[in-house]
Motif scaffolding. Structure first.
Motif, mmCIF file in Angstrom:
data_model
loop_
_atom_site.group_PDB
_atom_site.id
_atom_site.type_symbol
_atom_site.label_atom_id
_atom_site.label_comp_id
_atom_site.label_asym_id
_atom_site.label_seq_id
_atom_site.Cartn_x
_atom_site.Cartn_y
_atom_site.Cartn_z
ATOM 1 N N UNK A 390 16.941 -37.157 -16.254
ATOM 2 C CA UNK A 390 17.046 -35.890 -16.976
ATOM 3 C C UNK A 390 16.321 -35.975 -18.306
ATOM 4 N N UNK A 391 16.022 -34.827 -18.879
ATOM 5 C CA UNK A 391 15.487 -34.772 -20.233
ATOM 6 C C UNK A 391 16.640 -34.943 -21.212
ATOM 7 N N UNK A 392 16.342 -35.490 -22.366
ATOM 8 C CA UNK A 392 17.381 -35.664 -23.368
ATOM 9 C C UNK A 392 16.796 -35.943 -24.726
ATOM 10 N N UNK A 393 17.663 -35.955 -25.711
ATOM 11 C CA UNK A 393 17.260 -36.292 -27.080
ATOM 12 C C UNK A 393 18.288 -37.281 -27.608
ATOM 13 N N UNK A 394 17.877 -38.543 -27.775
ATOM 14 C CA UNK A 394 18.844 -39.587 -28.073
ATOM 15 C C UNK A 394 19.723 -39.796 -26.856
ATOM 16 N N UNK A 435 13.080 -39.056 -23.018
ATOM 17 C CA UNK A 435 13.221 -38.508 -24.366
ATOM 18 C C UNK A 435 12.274 -37.332 -24.598
ATOM 19 N N UNK A 436 12.839 -36.265 -25.140
ATOM 20 C CA UNK A 436 12.074 -35.062 -25.446
ATOM 21 C C UNK A 436 12.416 -34.618 -26.868
ATOM 22 N N UNK A 441 14.846 -28.800 -25.590
ATOM 23 C CA UNK A 441 16.092 -28.679 -24.841
ATOM 24 C C UNK A 441 16.859 -27.405 -25.169
ATOM 25 N N UNK A 442 16.432 -26.700 -26.188
ATOM 26 C CA UNK A 442 17.146 -25.480 -26.581
ATOM 27 C C UNK A 442 16.943 -24.390 -25.543
ATOM 28 N N UNK A 443 18.032 -23.736 -25.187
ATOM 29 C CA UNK A 443 17.922 -22.614 -24.274
ATOM 30 C C UNK A 443 18.341 -21.330 -24.990
ATOM 31 N N UNK A 444 18.073 -20.223 -24.340
ATOM 32 C CA UNK A 444 18.398 -18.916 -24.913
ATOM 33 C C UNK A 444 19.665 -18.414 -24.228
ATOM 34 N N UNK A 445 20.786 -18.476 -24.939
ATOM 35 C CA UNK A 445 22.060 -18.014 -24.376
ATOM 36 C C UNK A 445 22.441 -16.641 -24.914
ATOM 37 N N UNK A 446 22.305 -16.496 -26.223
ATOM 38 C CA UNK A 446 22.692 -15.234 -26.878
ATOM 39 C C UNK A 446 21.524 -14.757 -27.726
ATOM 40 N N UNK A 447 21.572 -13.536 -28.169
ATOM 41 C CA UNK A 447 20.437 -12.979 -28.909
ATOM 42 C C UNK A 447 20.176 -13.717 -30.214
ATOM 43 N N UNK A 460 26.165 -28.474 -30.607
ATOM 44 C CA UNK A 460 27.148 -29.526 -30.847
ATOM 45 C C UNK A 460 27.592 -30.119 -29.516
ATOM 46 N N UNK A 461 27.331 -31.425 -29.358
ATOM 47 C CA UNK A 461 27.814 -32.115 -28.175
ATOM 48 C C UNK A 461 26.946 -31.929 -26.954
ATOM 49 N N UNK A 462 27.150 -32.826 -26.002
ATOM 50 C CA UNK A 462 26.371 -32.810 -24.762
ATOM 51 C C UNK A 462 26.520 -31.512 -23.993
ATOM 52 N N UNK A 463 27.699 -30.882 -24.083
ATOM 53 C CA UNK A 463 27.944 -29.738 -23.223
ATOM 54 C C UNK A 463 27.010 -28.579 -23.522
ATOM 55 N N UNK A 464 26.367 -28.568 -24.667
ATOM 56 C CA UNK A 464 25.466 -27.469 -25.010
ATOM 57 C C UNK A 464 24.044 -27.681 -24.527
ATOM 58 N N UNK A 465 23.789 -28.800 -23.906
ATOM 59 C CA UNK A 465 22.478 -29.057 -23.361
ATOM 60 C C UNK A 465 22.568 -29.074 -21.846
ATOM 61 N N UNK A 466 21.685 -28.344 -21.179
ATOM 62 C CA UNK A 466 21.591 -28.428 -19.722
ATOM 63 C C UNK A 466 22.841 -27.978 -19.008
ATOM 64 N N UNK A 467 23.503 -26.942 -19.512
ATOM 65 C CA UNK A 467 24.774 -26.555 -18.925
ATOM 66 C C UNK A 467 24.641 -25.990 -17.515
#
Length: 469
Positions: A390-394, A435-436, A441-447, A460-467
Motif C-alpha cells: 500500500x501507499x503510506x507516509x511513515x 512511501x509517498x 494520500x489526501x482524499x476529498x471527503x467534504x467540501x 489524525x491517525x491511520x483511519x483517515x487514510x485509505x478508508x
C-alpha cells in the motif's frame, strides 16, 4: 517484447544491443541527417549507408512498415527515418525508450506505450515516463529512477582519462565538415583535426580520436564534431563504451521488471461512492482544472500494460472510461458500500484473467496521487510476491493497495461499507508500505477538503487514510 527506441546514436545503440541480446524485438527511429560523433559504434549511420554493424549486431534501414517488419522478423534491428516516431501507431510497442539525449523532452508522453523509459535529463518519472535512467558519469551512472529526474545537464562532459571539456572537438565556424584525421588516429595538442567552414579545429589534448562526424556534414559553430580519448585504446573506437553498457543495462533492468508485471496485475479504481458527506456531485467537482474522476482516469492511462477497470454507477463516467482504455464495471447498488464495489471490480478482473497475480485497488477521490507511487507499488508487488502493498507516509497507511491473489478469497467475503483494513491487520507481517508524499494520500471527503477552501484538514491517525480500500 516489442521495443521502440527513439534515437540511434551511440548510447541508444548500447541500449539497443543489450535489449536485442536479451531477446527483444527492436525498432529504432532517427532524424534525416543524424549528427552522431561516435558513429563507429552507432546504428545511426544506417540512415546514410543502409546498414550498420556494432560488434556482432546488425541494423538495417527500413523505408516502409513492410521493410521494417521483414528486417525484424529475420532477427535484425530496423532503423527508420521517423523524427516523430509515428511508426509507434502500427508497431504498437510494449516499451518506448526515449534515447534522443536532447537534455529535454521533445514530445514523449507516459501514455505513448504501456511502459515508457526516459534516458537522461529532461524527463520526470511518473510525469512523462514510467522511469528515468541516469546518464551522468559518476557514482549514479546507470541508476534506474522511479521517482523524480536525472541529474540536470551541467554542460561539462564527464571525466575520461583525467580530461573533461578538453576531450571535445567543436566546430570553429558554420559550414561543411572536412576531417583531417580519422577515428582511431592518434593526435597531439594543437594538431589540426578538421576544418569547419574552412576554419581549423585543433586538438586540445593528446590521445586517440574516438569520434568524428562524417565528411560533408553541415555544421554550425560550437557544435560537437568529435572527441578524443586519453586512454588511447584503439579497440575502444569500435566497441560499445562503458557508459553505453551501463545505461543499456539500466534500461534492460527496467524493461525486465516491467515484463515481470505486465498483464499479471489488474488496476481497479472505485468510483461508485455516493459522496453523502460531500453533499453530492463530488467526483464531478473540478480540481486543478479538471473533474476529480478525470484525474483518476489519466493516472490509469499511464499504465497501459495492466488491464484497468473503473467501478462506477451508470452514466457518462463509464462512457469516458472507455476513451482512456479503461473498462467500466457498473455498480447499480452503491448503497451496499465500498465492499460491494471492491467485489465487483475483483470479480470482473478475474473473469478477464483467472490467473492474475494481484489487483491494485485505488479510490477516485485522491487527485494528488502520483503515478510514480503507483509504479512503485507494482514494482514492490512483483519483487515481493505474496505481499499486501500500500501507499503510506511513515507508518501511516493509505490508498492505493495492491493485494496478492492469495487474499482474493478473503476480499470476496467483505460486506458493508468496510474495505480491506481488517484483512490487512490480520496479515500485518506481509504488509509493505511504499512511501509517498502526505499530500498524495489526501482524499476529498467534504467540501472543506477542496483546495479553494484554504484549509485542507490535518488528518489524525491511520483511519483517515485509505478508508475505502
Amino acid at each position: 517484447m516489442k521495443i521502440l527506441i527513439k534515437g540511434a546514436g551511440d548510447l541508444a545503440t548500447g541500449i539497443a544491443v543489450r535489449l536485442f541480446r536479451a531477446g527483444h524485438q527492436i525498432l529504432m527511429t532517427e532524424i534525416p541527417a543524424p549528427l552522431t560523433v561516435r558513429r563507429t559504434v552507432a546504428f545511426s549511420p544506417a540512415v546514410y549507408e543502409g546498414r550498420a554493424q556494432v560488434e556482432e549486431t546488425e541494423a538495417y534501414l527500413a523505408g516502409t512498415k513492410a521493410e521494417a517488419e521483414r528486417i525484424m522478423s529475420r532477427g535484425d534491428i530496423a532503423v527508420m527515418v521517423d523524427p516523430d516516431a509515428s511508426c509507434r501507431e502500427w508497431f504498437c510497442p510494449d516499451v518506448i525508450v526515449d534515447a534522443i539525449l536532447a537534455k529535454k523532452n521533445l514530445g514523449t508522453d507516459i501514455s505513448d506505450a504501456p511502459f515508457v523509459i526516459g534516458v537522461g535529463p529532461g524527463f520526470t518519472a511518473g510525469t512523462d515516463c514510467n522511469c528515468v535512467v541516469e546518464t551522468k558519469r559518476g557514482h549514479f551512472l546507470g541508476r534506474v529512477i522511479w521517482r523524480g529526474s536525472a541529474i540536470p545537464n551541467t554542460g561539462v562532459p564527464g571525466d575520461v582519462g583525467g580530461y573533461t571539456t578538453e576531450r571535445l572537438l567543436k566546430a570553429s565556424a558554420d559550414g561543411i565538415m572536412e576531417p583531417r584525421v580519422q577515428i582511431g588516429d592518434r593526435v597531439e595538442p594543437g594538431q589540426v583535426v578538421a576544418l569547419t567552414g574552412g576554419v581549423p579545429v585543433c586538438a586540445q589534448m593528446p590521445g586517440i580520436v574516438r569520434g568524428m562526424l562524417q565528411e560533408g556534414t553541415e555544421v554550425r559553430k560550437g557544435l560537437k564534431i568529435g572527441d578524443i580519448d586519453a586512454r588511447a585504446e584503439t579497440s575502444h573506437c569500435n566497441t560499445i563504451s562503458d557508459k553505453a553498457r551501463a545505461v543499456g543495462g539500466a534500461v534492460l533492468e527496467a524493461a525486465a521488471l516491467y515484463e515481470k508485471t505486465a498483464g499479471r496485475y489488474a488496476y481497479v479504481t472505485l468510483a461508485a461512492g455516493q459522496g453523502r458527506r460531500f453533499g453530492g456531485g463530488k467526483l464531478e467537482t473540478e480540481i486543478d482544472g479538471k473533474p476529480l474522476y478525470v484525474h483518476a482516469l489519466e493516472r490509469m492511462q499511464a499504465f497501459g500494460g495492466f488491464p484497468a477497470y473503473l467501478v462506477a454507477g451508470p452514466g457518462h463516467m463509464s462512457e469516458e472510461a472507455l476513451e482512456y482504455g479503461v473498462t467500466p464495471v457498473e455498480n447499480c447498488e452503491p448503497e451496499k458500500g465500498i465492499s460491494h464495489s471492491l467485489r465487483l471490480g475483483l470479480r470482473r478482473a478475474l473473469e478477464h484473467d483467472p490467473n492474475l497475480k494481484g489487483v491494485l485497488f485505488s479510490v477516485c477521490d485522491q487527485p494528488w496521487l502520483g503515478a510514480a507511487t503507483i509504479q512503485e507499488i507494482f514494482n514492490a508487488a512483483a519483487l515481493h510476491p505474496g505481499s499486501i502493498v500500500c501507499a503510506g507516509c511513515g507508518e501511516k497507511r493509505g490508498n492505493p493497495v495492491l493485494w496478492d491473489r492469495k487474499y482474493f478469497s478473503e476480499l470476496m467475503t467483505l460486506a458493508g461499507d468496510r474495505g480491506g483494513r481488517q484483512i490487512m491487520e490480520k496479515h500485518r507481517d506481509n504488509l509493505r508500505i511504499v512511501q509517498a508524499e502526505e499530500e498524495e494520500l489526501r482524499d476529498i471527503d467534504v467540501r472543506e477538503d477542496l483546495p479553494e477552501a484554504g484549509r485542507l484538514k490535518k488528518r489524525r491517525g491511520d483511519e483517515n487514510y485509505g478508508s475505502e480500500a
